[in-house]
Design a protein around this motif. Structure first.
Motif, mmCIF file in Angstrom:
data_model
loop_
_atom_site.group_PDB
_atom_site.id
_atom_site.type_symbol
_atom_site.label_atom_id
_atom_site.label_comp_id
_atom_site.label_asym_id
_atom_site.label_seq_id
_atom_site.Cartn_x
_atom_site.Cartn_y
_atom_site.Cartn_z
ATOM 1 N N PRO A 465 0.832 -1.208 0.000
ATOM 2 C CA PRO A 465 0.000 0.000 0.000
ATOM 3 C C PRO A 465 0.865 1.257 0.000
ATOM 4 O O PRO A 465 1.947 1.277 0.605
ATOM 5 N N LYS A 466 0.376 2.300 -0.676
ATOM 6 C CA LYS A 466 1.143 3.554 -0.696
ATOM 7 C C LYS A 466 0.206 4.746 -0.594
ATOM 8 O O LYS A 466 -0.963 4.692 -0.994
ATOM 9 N N LEU A 467 0.764 5.825 -0.062
ATOM 10 C CA LEU A 467 0.043 7.075 0.137
ATOM 11 C C LEU A 467 0.894 8.172 -0.491
ATOM 12 O O LEU A 467 2.052 8.354 -0.119
ATOM 13 N N VAL A 468 0.337 8.891 -1.480
ATOM 14 C CA VAL A 468 1.071 9.952 -2.167
ATOM 15 C C VAL A 468 0.446 11.287 -1.779
ATOM 16 O O VAL A 468 -0.738 11.528 -2.043
ATOM 17 N N VAL A 469 1.245 12.157 -1.150
ATOM 18 C CA VAL A 469 0.740 13.413 -0.588
ATOM 19 C C VAL A 469 1.521 14.592 -1.177
ATOM 20 O O VAL A 469 2.755 14.601 -1.141
ATOM 21 N N THR A 470 0.810 15.564 -1.733
ATOM 22 C CA THR A 470 1.423 16.803 -2.214
ATOM 23 C C THR A 470 1.055 17.920 -1.248
ATOM 24 O O THR A 470 -0.111 18.076 -0.871
ATOM 25 N N TYR A 471 2.058 18.732 -0.863
ATOM 26 C CA TYR A 471 1.845 19.689 0.218
ATOM 27 C C TYR A 471 2.884 20.800 0.163
ATOM 28 O O TYR A 471 3.866 20.742 -0.591
ATOM 29 N N ASN A 472 2.667 21.808 0.980
ATOM 30 C CA ASN A 472 3.619 22.876 1.198
ATOM 31 C C ASN A 472 3.527 23.245 2.667
ATOM 32 O O ASN A 472 2.511 22.983 3.309
ATOM 33 N N TYR A 473 4.573 23.819 3.201
ATOM 34 C CA TYR A 473 4.547 24.199 4.610
ATOM 35 C C TYR A 473 4.085 25.633 4.794
ATOM 36 O O TYR A 473 4.369 26.507 3.974
ATOM 37 N N ARG A 474 3.376 25.882 5.878
ATOM 38 C CA ARG A 474 2.906 27.218 6.194
ATOM 39 C C ARG A 474 4.098 28.136 6.494
ATOM 40 O O ARG A 474 5.023 27.731 7.194
ATOM 41 N N PRO A 475 4.047 29.369 6.020
ATOM 42 C CA PRO A 475 5.030 30.334 6.510
ATOM 43 C C PRO A 475 4.753 30.598 7.987
ATOM 44 O O PRO A 475 3.619 30.485 8.450
ATOM 45 N N ARG A 476 5.798 30.958 8.723
ATOM 46 C CA ARG A 476 5.642 31.171 10.161
ATOM 47 C C ARG A 476 5.091 32.566 10.459
ATOM 48 O O ARG A 476 5.280 33.506 9.689
ATOM 49 N N THR A 477 4.411 32.680 11.588
ATOM 50 C CA THR A 477 3.906 33.975 12.023
ATOM 51 C C THR A 477 5.076 34.945 12.185
ATOM 52 O O THR A 477 6.172 34.556 12.592
ATOM 53 N N GLY A 478 4.840 36.232 11.879
ATOM 54 C CA GLY A 478 5.904 37.231 11.975
ATOM 55 C C GLY A 478 6.495 37.332 13.363
ATOM 56 O O GLY A 478 5.808 37.142 14.372
ATOM 57 N N THR A 479 7.776 37.652 13.436
ATOM 58 C CA THR A 479 8.479 37.694 14.718
ATOM 59 C C THR A 479 9.073 39.068 15.026
ATOM 60 O O THR A 479 9.694 39.248 16.064
ATOM 61 N N ASP A 480 8.904 40.040 14.124
ATOM 62 C CA ASP A 480 9.550 41.340 14.326
ATOM 63 C C ASP A 480 8.650 42.460 13.811
ATOM 64 O O ASP A 480 8.980 43.160 12.856
ATOM 65 N N ARG A 481 7.498 42.642 14.453
ATOM 66 C CA ARG A 481 6.531 43.651 14.019
ATOM 67 C C ARG A 481 7.034 45.054 14.359
ATOM 68 O O ARG A 481 7.463 45.303 15.488
ATOM 69 N N GLN A 482 6.951 45.966 13.379
ATOM 70 C CA GLN A 482 7.451 47.323 13.567
ATOM 71 C C GLN A 482 6.510 48.326 12.884
ATOM 72 O O GLN A 482 5.818 47.975 11.935
ATOM 73 N N ALA A 483 6.542 49.572 13.386
ATOM 74 C CA ALA A 483 5.810 50.678 12.761
ATOM 75 C C ALA A 483 6.704 51.918 12.799
ATOM 76 O O ALA A 483 7.400 52.181 13.790
ATOM 77 N N GLY A 484 6.688 52.719 11.732
ATOM 78 C CA GLY A 484 7.540 53.904 11.672
ATOM 79 C C GLY A 484 7.276 54.668 10.381
ATOM 80 O O GLY A 484 6.316 54.332 9.657
#
Length: 555
Positions: A465-484
């Motif tokens: 038996p075989k399982l074929v999966v196509t996927y992509n990984y989620r980008p990570r939540t931002g870690t350096d929020r800035q305003a200026g």
């Protein structure tokens, strides 16, 4: 006002300089493999073809990077390759004689070796009981090796693919050993009705570094003598005669085989006693096959349960589902269901775009040549203790397929792959971040034999038996929020700006090194109400700031 970063989205590709050069060379050569995912990503983009990332290979899985930057992993239910001499070798169970006279598969993941010709064959089964023992099968290596022996000499075996037949190892009976992906099956084929007095034979067993213990159901479990971890299992043996039911394709005339484990210090004798009444019954069609099997245990696993059966079928080379149309002695149907445990770590926490389950269907009960549906479920974890009366939990149905092959009377349905779309199930597993996940297979209609199916298991010599999966990984939540500007933050973590059209920025990581796009949201600090629409940045390489400028008039 407060500013929040909603999320990052991604597209392919980033091409860091440290691997771009080698990946370009790989693509120009038209290669289908690259050392790792980043190299394969660039090569796939440049060549327009999928490229395997060799760093992701395991015993059961293969991973490719597609031209659009997504990944595809094919996971097998059993080992398809293993490490030998520091290199990956594909499993090849075809047997051949070696220079030292032993027999071995071309490539077996557990180092299976069979005994060759040698010694004097006993004149009778009774005489075999006192004959010297010689090695018939060894499985495993070093301190985790199981050695099964045969009392008496052995003729040179007749080899056919993964099967070795020692013809007339004792008068009136052949000894057969068949290599499987995770171990072996060992048969004694009794070709004629034994004389009065019964029929029994003893097979000595040596287990280096392992402790053998018989279970309540008659099976024998081999555990690491030091850690107690279960390494292999010999299910309780069964026997069947030559008759085959035309609808189910099964040997339906079966009986249990008594197995007694006799300990002699570090050595063990396995005493097999086939049911004397079954052998003497005038209705029994010879030859009769006595089947003890041994299989190594791992994180991946499959088995089936069948109504009326009380033994473990995890070492079998097939999985069954549906109603075979035959009944137990009490009149209950012999309905079967199957279970598979998959290695789902390769796509854990990924976004799944497509997943397909494929099963090699070599027999079906649809004598009318029509297609009959079967189902795929998320289930609890199956074990060697799973039985019809103690099945894993059936949690949720995720797919139904009508794909059907394998009916010998249907020219349009030769043996072949049957498939089901299991995208939603694979996404459920990925979202749960499961390293292993469990699947159940059953016929949609368990009252008709037309829906009966037999498929290859993880132990089969080919097409597991075989399982074929196509996927992509989620980008990570931002870690350096800035305003200026001026991009000044005080000790409380508040950012200050001197304009009503500020720049908002954040930095996003992505496991695939894809380019990312940031989405920003502005809300009223007092009421929490969103101000305006979401703002989206341009795509930027992962790890670099993504920014937007708040439009005039919004603040």
């Amino acid at each position: 006002m407060s500013v929040a970063v909603l999320e990052g989205s991604e597209t392919a590709f980033a091409t860091p300089a440290h691997f771009a050069s080698s990946a370009v060379t790989t693509a120009r050569r038209g290669a289908t493999q690259a050392a790792d995912v980043p190299s394969a990503r660039v090569a796939a983009r440049l060549s327009g073809k999928r490229v395997e990332a060799l760093s992701e290979r395991t015993e059961t899985s293969t991973t490719w990077v597609n031209p659009n930057g997504s990944l595809t992993t094919e996971v097998a239910a059993g080992p398809v390759r293993f490490r030998r001499g520091g290199k990956w070798v594909d499993v090849d169970l075809d047997l051949a004689a070696r220079t030292d006279g032993t027999i071995a598969p071309a490539a077996h993941p557990r180092g299976l070796v069979l005994g060759g010709k040698g010694g004097s064959r006993p004149a009778s089964l009774k005489a075999a009981g006192t004959a010297a023992a010689r090695t018939l099968v060894t499985l495993g290596q070093g301190q985790e090796q199981v050695e099964l022996q045969w009392k008496g000499g052995l003729p040179a075996p007749v080899l056919e693919g993964p099967r070795a037949t020692y013809r007339d190892a004792v008068p009136g009976a052949d000894v057969v050993v068949e290599a499987t992906r995770t171990g072996f099956e060992q048969y004694v084929t009794i070709k004629q009705r034994p004389a009065a007095g019964g029929y029994a034979y003893t097979m000595p067993l040596k287990a280096k570094g392992l402790k053998a213990k018989q279970q309540a159901d008659g099976s024998v479990v081999f555990s690491d003598a030091r850690t107690g971890k279960r390494r292999a299992v010999m299910p309780a043996p069964v026997m069947w005669d030559a008759r085959v039911d035309p609808v189910s394709g099964e040997h339906t005339h079966r009986a249990k085989v008594a197995l007694k484990v006799v300990q002699h210090g570090a050595d063990i004798d396995l005493v097999f006693t086939p049911d004397a009444g079954f052998l003497a019954d005038a209705g029994t069609a010879y030859p009769v096959t006595v089947d003890p099997s041994t299989t190594a245990l791992s994180n991946v696993f499959d088995t089936y349960v069948q109504q009326g059966e009380t033994v473990d079928w995890s070492a079998d080379t097939e999985l069954d589902l549906g109603n075979p149309g035959t009944k137990n002695a009490d009149g209950t149907p012999r309905t079967a269901r199957s279970f598979i445990t998959w290695n789902t770590a390769p796509f854990s926490d990924a976004l799944v775009s497509k997943a397909t389950l494929s099963l090699w269907n070599f027999h079906s009960g649809n004598t009318d040549c029509k297609a009959y549906p079967w189902e795929v479920w998320d289930t609890g974890k199956p074990t060697t203790a799973s039985r019809w009366t103690s099945q894993p939990a059936w949690n949720q149905k995720f797919a139904t397929s009508t794909a059907t092959t394998g009916n010998p009377g249907c020219s349009t349905q030769p043996d072949g792959w049957i498939t089901a779309d299991v995208t939603n199930l694979a996404q459920t597993w990925a979202s749960a971040k499961n390293a292993t996940s469990n699947m159940g297979l059953r016929a949609s209609d368990e009252t008709t034999s037309a829906a009966w199916k037999r498929v290859n298991s993880a132990n089969a010599a080919s097409n597991p038996p075989k399982l074929v999966v196509t996927y992509n990984y989620r980008p990570r939540t931002g870690t350096d929020r800035q305003a200026g500007p001026p991009f000044f933050k005080d000790s409380t973590g508040t950012w200050y700006t001197n304009t009503t059209t500020p720049t908002l920025r954040d930095t996003f990581a992505d496991p695939n090194n894809d380019k990312v796009q940031g989405f920003f949201q502005i809300a009223d600090n007092a009421t929490g109400t969103q101000v305006g629409s979401n703002l989206s940045s341009a795509f930027v390489p992962a790890g670099q700031p993504a920014s937007v400028t708040v439009p005039s008039g919004l603040l």
